[in-house]
Design an enzyme around this catalytic site. Sequence first.
Site, PDB file in Angstrom:
ATOM      1  CD  GLU A 122     -46.823 -14.687  66.643  1.00 27.46           C
ATOM      2  OE1 GLU A 122     -46.022 -14.972  67.545  1.00 27.46           O
ATOM      3  OE2 GLU A 122     -47.431 -15.561  65.998  1.00 27.46           O
ATOM      4  N   GLY A 182     -52.497 -15.745  71.413  1.00 28.70           N
ATOM      5  CA  GLY A 182     -51.975 -16.569  70.325  1.00 28.70           C
ATOM      6  C   GLY A 182     -52.898 -16.666  69.136  1.00 28.70           C
ATOM      7  CB  VAL A 183     -52.115 -17.768  65.710  1.00 21.90           C
ATOM      8  CG1 VAL A 183     -52.846 -18.012  64.415  1.00 21.90           C
ATOM      9  CG2 VAL A 183     -51.106 -16.639  65.569  1.00 21.90           C
ATOM     10  N   GLY A 184     -55.295 -18.418  66.444  1.00 20.08           N
ATOM     11  CA  GLY A 184     -56.251 -19.518  66.412  1.00 20.08           C
ATOM     12  C   GLY A 184     -57.539 -19.216  67.136  1.00 20.08           C
ATOM     13  CB  SER A 185     -60.720 -21.069  66.958  1.00 16.23           C
ATOM     14  OG  SER A 185     -60.701 -21.105  65.552  1.00 16.23           O
ATOM     15  CB  VAL A 186     -58.711 -22.124  71.681  1.00 17.89           C
ATOM     16  CG1 VAL A 186     -58.735 -22.123  73.200  1.00 17.89           C
ATOM     17  CG2 VAL A 186     -59.414 -23.362  71.160  1.00 17.89           C
ATOM     18  N   GLY A 194     -44.955 -17.984  67.751  1.00 19.43           N
ATOM     19  CA  GLY A 194     -44.382 -17.109  68.777  1.00 19.43           C
ATOM     20  C   GLY A 194     -44.629 -17.589  70.190  1.00 19.43           C
TER      21      GLY A 194
END
Lengths: 501, 501
Positions: free
Chosen positions: B291, B266-270, B385
Amino acid sequence: MLRLAHKKIRHVALQDKVVSAQEAASWIKDGMLLGMSGFTRAGDAKVVPLALVEKAKVENFQVDVYTGASLGPEVDQQMAEAGVIRKRAPYQGDPAIRRLINSGEVLYTDAHVSHNAELIRQGIVGPIDFAIIEATAITEDGLLIPTTSVGNSPIIMQMANEIIIELNVSHPDSLEGIHDIYIPDVQGKRSPIPLNSAGERIGTVGIPLDISKVRGIVLSEKTDAPSTIVQPDEETAKMAEHLLNFLHDEVKAGRLTKTLAPIQSGVGSVANAVLNGFLESEFEDLEIYSEVLQDAVFELIDAGKVKSASGTSITLSQERGEQVYSQLENYRDCLILRPQEISNHPEIIRRLGLISVNTALEIDIYGNVNSTHVSGSKMMNGIGGSGDFARNARLGIFVTKSYAKGGNISSIVPMVSHVDHTEHDVDVIVTEFGVADLRGLAPKERVPLLINNCAHPDYRPQLWAYYNAAVEKTGNHHTPHLLEEALSWHVHLEKAKTMKK
Amino acid sequence: MLRLAHKKIRHVALQDKVVSAQEAASWIKDGMLLGMSGFTRAGDAKVVPLALVEKAKVENFQVDVYTGASLGPEVDQQMAEAGVIRKRAPYQGDPAIRRLINSGEVLYTDAHVSHNAELIRQGIVGPIDFAIIEATAITEDGLLIPTTSVGNSPIIMQMANEIIIELNVSHPDSLEGIHDIYIPDVQGKRSPIPLNSAGERIGTVGIPLDISKVRGIVLSEKTDAPSTIVQPDEETAKMAEHLLNFLHDEVKAGRLTKTLAPIQSGVGSVANAVLNGFLESEFEDLEIYSEVLQDAVFELIDAGKVKSASGTSITLSQERGEQVYSQLENYRDCLILRPQEISNHPEIIRRLGLISVNTALEIDIYGNVNSTHVSGSKMMNGIGGSGDFARNARLGIFVTKSYAKGGNISSIVPMVSHVDHTEHDVDVIVTEFGVADLRGLAPKERVPLLINNCAHPDYRPQLWAYYNAAVEKTGNHHTPHLLEEALSWHVHLEKAKTMKK
């Protein structure tokens, strides 16, 4: 019965496998996982379960029961009440087992109908000690011909260590040829499912049977338990009218034609009644691509409205069942029963662009839908296929009466007490008061449609009061809620027996 | 710039279409719907938006903005703050527009990434007055070559009345050939998507362009805004370790091999940090079917761990971006950018059997996940997503730190304040404390795993107290909840600035 059975067991190596139900039941041991045929009271094994109930009178044992969906009273009432079931999945609908699930005596896993097969295939659900599968025949080349449902039987048979077949001689021979068995390969080695229209056949007429796994064949002549749906009433007729008007407008907008798109209609009285409304509609040459084929589907076929009907089970009222099965040759050409991972597969639902109609228990002012839990805690039946369809359909429609319990429960609430279908998956809501078309709308744009078009007038002022207070106190956040009050209607219901404040 | 641009506009009929951003902006009128390229700050049009911001200084107008996903500051900060945006969909991630969404000044529709294209195709979102699309070239035969994302551009261009192209000369020519554009037909006339592995190509290198719809071409040399991800830390390293151990056990159980299955992150830092953990793992020859391709994907490619990486956008930190785009030929062979309806399509996700890793905001003791709303009302970014993947993946994994705000917020709560992923769609939860493998479990079986393995120890007694009281007071219902208290942690947080009671 044995002579008739031998005619139906056309694979010679299996003809000496016939055993009594008692003997088959003796193979079932404490702690086993049973994979059973059956979907919404259709095509389930019935005599081995009753033998297990007898066995429970003299022996302590418990099993896990994994099926297609809900079974008839032999399992979901009698086995459950005999204390034989430790855990049940993936769907149920009998008041007896529901009571035990809600008193902590039976564990229940409620799962999307299309997802079960992957869990079995991966062995997350498993190992399956015995598959117990109802059949109407076994062909010369070793195909098991299912009866009135296919459900999860193909994957259960593939993965089970041993198989018990319940050969049911009461079904008409003409059932053979109705099924279309297509079993996907494991993920990663899988090809596209080559189904491009609702009425196509892509598989075999029966389920490939590993003869070496067949431990025994038990004979049966018990018929499916009839469905308990109730007839359409004034309110469901209103809901059907609203839905048909909505579809009429979709045709006018150029998004659909008069043959619409393949229709899925959920299990139960309300969805059946709404589908019934198509009888009097302008729409024709309809295709049904559904999970359960209920009475209304056959009424539409009789009326010449339907050119093909695909599902994973046929669940009929007593009267309809007698008529359909005595005249099955009249329906055969347009009927197809598939494995539930195909009838409910996201790939197919999205490709065909289904119109999906399912029942909601309650809906909140932002469009989240609860299909399963009464007041957050108490399980009704399960999510079934509603999530498979709503998420992937062209139109994910939910229908419900605006109230329950004589007006003391509003079906439109500030916040649902359990979420099965999120705001992202719900396109259209229909109650007896009207339609809320939520497609493409922001949460705050949905509120007036749900309150003014769908909620019962008795509850509209209360709903507006909640929303307006939430807008004011949050500073008009994206989805304004007052968490202190969001579930207060349910709390009030428990104390005062009404949501009216 | 104009000379360079003419080299890139290889379709001769378009070479005299170059106009200024101001002129293009003058075509945009109040009430229009703009369909714009861009996905997570990559491949978005940048100079026409800035011209619209200028225009807003002298003219009152508002538009609806429909994109692939979040855009850079030109739209989601400057256009938003200029008051030009009435409604925004289907994803955003800039603090500026988030503030306006949560104060009621901008309407926002938060939708599954894979579903947008169907809504546009059906005209539910539409009519689109202008498509504004960033391109790196236009080929001799009229293909528009996108830049660092594909997103919804193909369907937006197909359905828009007119098209404005932002030809960005700053991108390397070697971007051409990375894209794979496959556009499904309308539902009902559609064939299976012929994609059987993550690295396959099934389409064209650019988006078919209806030349007659091109109103103008605006030149640009503005680069994408860099991503704002933060680096892995001790806790994300722990989460990665837990996830890798879990996958190791899946290999041991025979459900996966050392090449695993295509990975979505997924999108993001973690999520980026967790993916980073694969660098030190036993797994190899990995495929990414995701994605957004973030920094970690390129680190894995550099380390020789990845044989192909498919997504709909490339979103990189400043430093990584400079390195990747100056050496793009080193990555070209294993990179594929697809339309978001293909990168996130349930058909493909289910067929390939993805391992999906997304970030949760909060999770309840029964496994429901909130990805979008702070305390039920306040929108963060959107579902993106995560729902496409979690619902259809082989393994739907959610990761989160067990706490936020220095320990005052527990990520595991009695009941989530908003549901984006229901208990039916969540397979595995990972925090810095451990893993909860929820597959096949009943709600009550999930509770000890979530509390004992995943929750922060400070909150475990409070969670058990809630659950035990709910079991007792409901009489052990299927999903025991106390509706009076279910959201009390969030209420307490607002009043006392902590969930600790």
